[in-house]
Design a protein around this motif. Structure first.
Motif, short mmCIF file in Angstrom:
data_model
loop_
_atom_site.label_atom_id
_atom_site.label_comp_id
_atom_site.label_asym_id
_atom_site.label_seq_id
_atom_site.Cartn_x
_atom_site.Cartn_y
_atom_site.Cartn_z
N ARG A 142 -10.42 6.29 9.63
CA ARG A 142 -11.81 6.51 9.20
C ARG A 142 -12.17 8.00 9.09
O ARG A 142 -12.89 8.41 8.19
CB ARG A 142 -12.78 5.84 10.17
N SER A 148 0.81 -1.23 0.00
CA SER A 148 0.00 0.00 0.00
C SER A 148 0.84 1.27 0.00
O SER A 148 0.30 2.36 0.14
CB SER A 148 -0.94 0.01 1.21
N PRO A 179 -8.59 9.24 1.94
CA PRO A 179 -9.75 8.76 1.18
C PRO A 179 -9.58 7.34 0.63
O PRO A 179 -10.56 6.64 0.45
CB PRO A 179 -9.87 9.78 0.03
N VAL A 180 -8.35 6.92 0.41
CA VAL A 180 -8.09 5.56 -0.06
C VAL A 180 -8.11 4.59 1.12
O VAL A 180 -8.84 3.59 1.13
CB VAL A 180 -6.74 5.48 -0.80
N TYR A 181 -7.29 4.88 2.13
CA TYR A 181 -7.16 3.93 3.24
C TYR A 181 -8.42 3.84 4.09
O TYR A 181 -8.66 2.83 4.74
CB TYR A 181 -5.95 4.28 4.10
N SER A 182 -9.24 4.87 4.08
CA SER A 182 -10.49 4.81 4.85
C SER A 182 -11.46 3.79 4.26
O SER A 182 -12.42 3.38 4.93
CB SER A 182 -11.16 6.19 4.91
N GLN A 183 -11.20 3.34 3.04
CA GLN A 183 -12.04 2.33 2.41
C GLN A 183 -11.63 0.91 2.78
O GLN A 183 -12.32 -0.04 2.40
CB GLN A 183 -12.00 2.50 0.88
N MET A 184 -10.51 0.74 3.47
CA MET A 184 -10.10 -0.59 3.90
C MET A 184 -11.11 -1.14 4.90
O MET A 184 -11.75 -0.39 5.63
CB MET A 184 -8.71 -0.56 4.55
N THR A 185 -11.22 -2.45 4.96
CA THR A 185 -12.11 -3.07 5.94
C THR A 185 -11.52 -2.91 7.34
O THR A 185 -10.32 -2.69 7.50
CB THR A 185 -12.29 -4.57 5.64
N ASP A 186 -12.37 -3.03 8.35
CA ASP A 186 -11.87 -2.99 9.72
C ASP A 186 -10.83 -4.08 9.94
O ASP A 186 -9.82 -3.85 10.60
CB ASP A 186 -13.02 -3.17 10.72
N ASP A 214 -8.76 -5.37 7.78
CA ASP A 214 -7.48 -4.99 7.18
C ASP A 214 -6.79 -3.90 7.99
O ASP A 214 -5.58 -3.95 8.20
CB ASP A 214 -7.68 -4.55 5.73
#
Length: 173
Positions: free
Chosen positions: A119, A31, A137-144, A146
């Protein structure tokens, strides 16, 4: 038999924790975390990551004292040879120390602090904004799961004492 079942559960929990750390290692390495949070050093073929300071952020000994005028336009520029300081319309930002050092890194952070930061885009989920180039904005889309894995991996690293400076507000042009 009463002893064997809890022992198996303990071993399984250890395996799950190891799997989580390994997943976090994979996510951090794919990442781009190292790209900004590991200082560069002079290598045989040009700049290369200084793995002795992996994920420790902007080196405290690399001081930038003068305010930097934002670049013309909405663009960002890297202003340190270490690749860990960035100038843009927001001012000057420095890559954070992601190691588990108790005083200068994420050592006192809880898993929830990390999740809320990712988040909300705010330090500890409630403080100052996390500044560019951090791609919230990208990393906030990772699952909890992850994000928890990333945090577990970061907590497994050697702690590196490195006090990163606070961001500096922009100067007027």
């Amino acid at each position: 038999m009463k002893i064997l079942i809890p022992l198996l559960a303990l071993l399984a929990g250890g395996a799950q924790a190891a799997d989580r750390v390994e997943r976090g290692r994979y996510l951090v390495n794919t990442s781009g975390c190292t790209d900004c949070h590991t200082p560069l050093k002079k290598g045989a073929h040009g700049p290369e990551p200084d793995l002795a300071r992996a994920l420790s952020g902007h080196p405290e000994g690399f001081v930038i004292t003068a305010p930097v005028a934002p670049p013309a336009g909405p663009w960002m520029v890297t202003i340190a040879a270490t690749g860990t300081a960035y100038s843009g319309p927001w001012g000057l930002s420095f890559s954070a120390n992601l190691t588990p050092d108790l005083e200068t890194g994420l050592g006192r952070w809880s898993e929830n602090d990390f999740l809320q930061t990712m988040r909300t885009g705010r330090h500890l989920g409630r403080g100052r904004p996390v500044l560019p180039p951090m791609p919230i904005p990208v990393y906030s889309q990772m699952t909890d799961d992850d994000l928890k894995a990333v945090f577990a991996y970061l907590q497994s690293l050697p702690a590196i004492r490195n006090k990163v400076p606070e961001p500096i507000a922009p100067v007027a042009r």
